[in-house]
Design a protein around this motif. Structure first.
Motif, PDB file in Angstrom:
ATOM      1  N   GLN A  18      43.024  36.327  48.793  1.00  0.00           N
ATOM      2  CA  GLN A  18      41.694  36.935  48.746  1.00  0.00           C
ATOM      3  C   GLN A  18      41.785  38.455  48.750  1.00  0.00           C
ATOM      4  O   GLN A  18      41.036  39.140  48.057  1.00  0.00           O
ATOM      5  CB  GLN A  18      40.861  36.462  49.938  1.00  0.00           C
ATOM      6  CG  GLN A  18      40.412  35.008  49.836  1.00  0.00           C
ATOM      7  CD  GLN A  18      39.663  34.559  51.085  1.00  0.00           C
ATOM      8  OE1 GLN A  18      39.565  35.286  52.069  1.00  0.00           O
ATOM      9  NE2 GLN A  18      39.128  33.344  51.045  1.00  0.00           N
ATOM     10  N   GLY A  21      45.101  39.245  45.685  1.00  0.00           N
ATOM     11  CA  GLY A  21      45.180  38.530  44.418  1.00  0.00           C
ATOM     12  C   GLY A  21      46.529  37.834  44.282  1.00  0.00           C
ATOM     13  O   GLY A  21      46.969  37.137  45.193  1.00  0.00           O
ATOM     14  N   THR A  58      45.506  44.179  39.872  1.00  0.00           N
ATOM     15  CA  THR A  58      44.491  43.192  39.529  1.00  0.00           C
ATOM     16  C   THR A  58      43.390  43.871  38.716  1.00  0.00           C
ATOM     17  O   THR A  58      43.460  45.069  38.431  1.00  0.00           O
ATOM     18  CB  THR A  58      43.867  42.588  40.800  1.00  0.00           C
ATOM     19  OG1 THR A  58      43.115  43.620  41.477  1.00  0.00           O
ATOM     20  CG2 THR A  58      44.940  42.046  41.744  1.00  0.00           C
ATOM     21  N   GLU A  59      42.360  43.122  38.389  1.00  0.00           N
ATOM     22  CA  GLU A  59      41.226  43.704  37.669  1.00  0.00           C
ATOM     23  C   GLU A  59      40.535  44.782  38.494  1.00  0.00           C
ATOM     24  O   GLU A  59      39.932  45.709  37.951  1.00  0.00           O
ATOM     25  CB  GLU A  59      40.212  42.613  37.313  1.00  0.00           C
ATOM     26  CG  GLU A  59      40.698  41.607  36.277  1.00  0.00           C
ATOM     27  CD  GLU A  59      39.635  40.579  35.947  1.00  0.00           C
ATOM     28  OE1 GLU A  59      38.550  40.631  36.570  1.00  0.00           O
ATOM     29  OE2 GLU A  59      39.888  39.719  35.084  1.00  0.00           O
ATOM     30  N   ASN A  60      40.624  44.654  39.810  1.00  0.00           N
ATOM     31  CA  ASN A  60      39.931  45.595  40.698  1.00  0.00           C
ATOM     32  C   ASN A  60      40.858  46.625  41.336  1.00  0.00           C
ATOM     33  O   ASN A  60      40.401  47.495  42.077  1.00  0.00           O
ATOM     34  CB  ASN A  60      39.224  44.817  41.806  1.00  0.00           C
ATOM     35  CG  ASN A  60      38.207  43.835  41.259  1.00  0.00           C
ATOM     36  OD1 ASN A  60      37.446  44.166  40.354  1.00  0.00           O
ATOM     37  ND2 ASN A  60      38.192  42.622  41.792  1.00  0.00           N
ATOM     38  N   ARG A  61      42.176  46.519  41.062  1.00  0.00           N
ATOM     39  CA  ARG A  61      43.132  47.437  41.692  1.00  0.00           C
ATOM     40  C   ARG A  61      44.226  47.796  40.691  1.00  0.00           C
ATOM     41  O   ARG A  61      44.885  46.918  40.141  1.00  0.00           O
ATOM     42  CB  ARG A  61      43.762  46.774  42.930  1.00  0.00           C
ATOM     43  CG  ARG A  61      44.623  47.707  43.764  1.00  0.00           C
ATOM     44  CD  ARG A  61      45.391  46.971  44.851  1.00  0.00           C
ATOM     45  NE  ARG A  61      46.530  46.234  44.305  1.00  0.00           N
ATOM     46  CZ  ARG A  61      46.680  44.919  44.364  1.00  0.00           C
ATOM     47  NH1 ARG A  61      45.759  44.166  44.927  1.00  0.00           N
ATOM     48  NH2 ARG A  61      47.752  44.334  43.839  1.00  0.00           N
ATOM     49  N   LYS A  62      44.425  49.092  40.490  1.00  0.00           N
ATOM     50  CA  LYS A  62      45.429  49.538  39.521  1.00  0.00           C
ATOM     51  C   LYS A  62      46.815  49.687  40.137  1.00  0.00           C
ATOM     52  O   LYS A  62      47.806  49.816  39.420  1.00  0.00           O
ATOM     53  CB  LYS A  62      44.995  50.881  38.908  1.00  0.00           C
ATOM     54  CG  LYS A  62      43.719  50.797  38.087  1.00  0.00           C
ATOM     55  CD  LYS A  62      43.366  52.156  37.502  1.00  0.00           C
ATOM     56  CE  LYS A  62      42.092  52.077  36.671  1.00  0.00           C
ATOM     57  NZ  LYS A  62      41.728  53.395  36.084  1.00  0.00           N
ATOM     58  N   ASN A 150      41.698  51.225  50.823  1.00  0.00           N
ATOM     59  CA  ASN A 150      41.402  50.355  49.685  1.00  0.00           C
ATOM     60  C   ASN A 150      41.533  48.871  50.012  1.00  0.00           C
ATOM     61  O   ASN A 150      41.395  48.021  49.130  1.00  0.00           O
ATOM     62  CB  ASN A 150      42.326  50.691  48.502  1.00  0.00           C
ATOM     63  CG  ASN A 150      42.031  52.054  47.912  1.00  0.00           C
ATOM     64  OD1 ASN A 150      40.893  52.507  47.929  1.00  0.00           O
ATOM     65  ND2 ASN A 150      43.055  52.720  47.409  1.00  0.00           N
TER      66      ASN A 150
END
Length: 207
Positions: A18, A21, A58-62, A150
């Motif tokens: 969660q 990822g 992930t899509e939300n974390r570079k 973050n």
């Protein structure tokens, strides 16, 4: 499944997925060699089940995220407590995939396990604000522990709460600043100047 196994699985298969990822191809476990480098008299076999996950962006974390797993194991408990096990896991962030980040967290986790077991003198386990000498490069020679920005500051599993302590590499000049001011003030400077708490071998000092 035992209480320990249920909590272990909940942390790695639910909480970590969660928060982070994909947790990668598997865990990078501690080895006896890591403890030998610290001149440990004896190694608890349970410690060798601890390790580090390397989590891709992930899509939300570079960024790449690295998270320890094991210190929050409720080895001695059979029911929920305020904190699960030692109540902490360590976290690091990098902009690129770095194997040295895994090795840094393995070293710090092994050190903390020895502290918790009272095998390195009468010192408390690592906590927020602590600064540990650990040379990553000519410019980064210390690891500082702080609250993440973050990621959640903590999460809960059925055995109790677990705090996330983020590790960020700092320069000698930043270390001197933190000694005179505080780790929290240095954290704010790093975030203001770099946009996050990323660890890099060649990050320019913010002081």
């Amino acid at each position: 499944m035992s209480f320990l196994e249920e909590c272990w699985e909940e942390r790695e298969e639910k909480a970590y997925k969660q928060i982070f990822g994909d947790t990668g191809l598997g865990i990078y476990p501690l080895s006896t060699e890591i403890f030998n480098r610290m001149n440990a008299d004896a190694v608890d076999p349970r410690w060798l089940t601890h390790g580090v996950f390397k989590c891709p962006p992930t899509e939300n974390r570079k960024t790449w995220a690295y998270i320890t797993s094991g210190m929050s194991n409720p080895w001695e408990a059979e029911s929920p407590e305020d904190y699960s096990g030692q109540g902490v896991e360590f976290l690091m962030e990098t902009n690129e995939e770095e194997m040295w980040a895994v090795e840094v967290l393995q070293t710090l986790m092994a050190y903390n396990l020895l502290l918790f077991a009272g095998k390195i003198g009468d010192y408390p386990p690592l906590d927020y604000g602590n600064r540990v000498p650990l040379t990553l490069s000519a410019g980064i020679k210390t690891m500082m522990f702080t609250q993440p920005i973050n990621f959640p500051k903590s999460f809960s599993i059925k055995s109790g709460r677990v705090d996330l302590l983020q590790v960020v590499g700092i320069t000698p000049a930043e270390l001197e600043f933190a000694k005179k001011a505080s780790s929290d003030e240095l954290k704010e400077l790093i975030v203001t100047n770099t946009g996050g708490l990323f660890t890099s071998k060649d990050r320019v000092s913010v002081v």
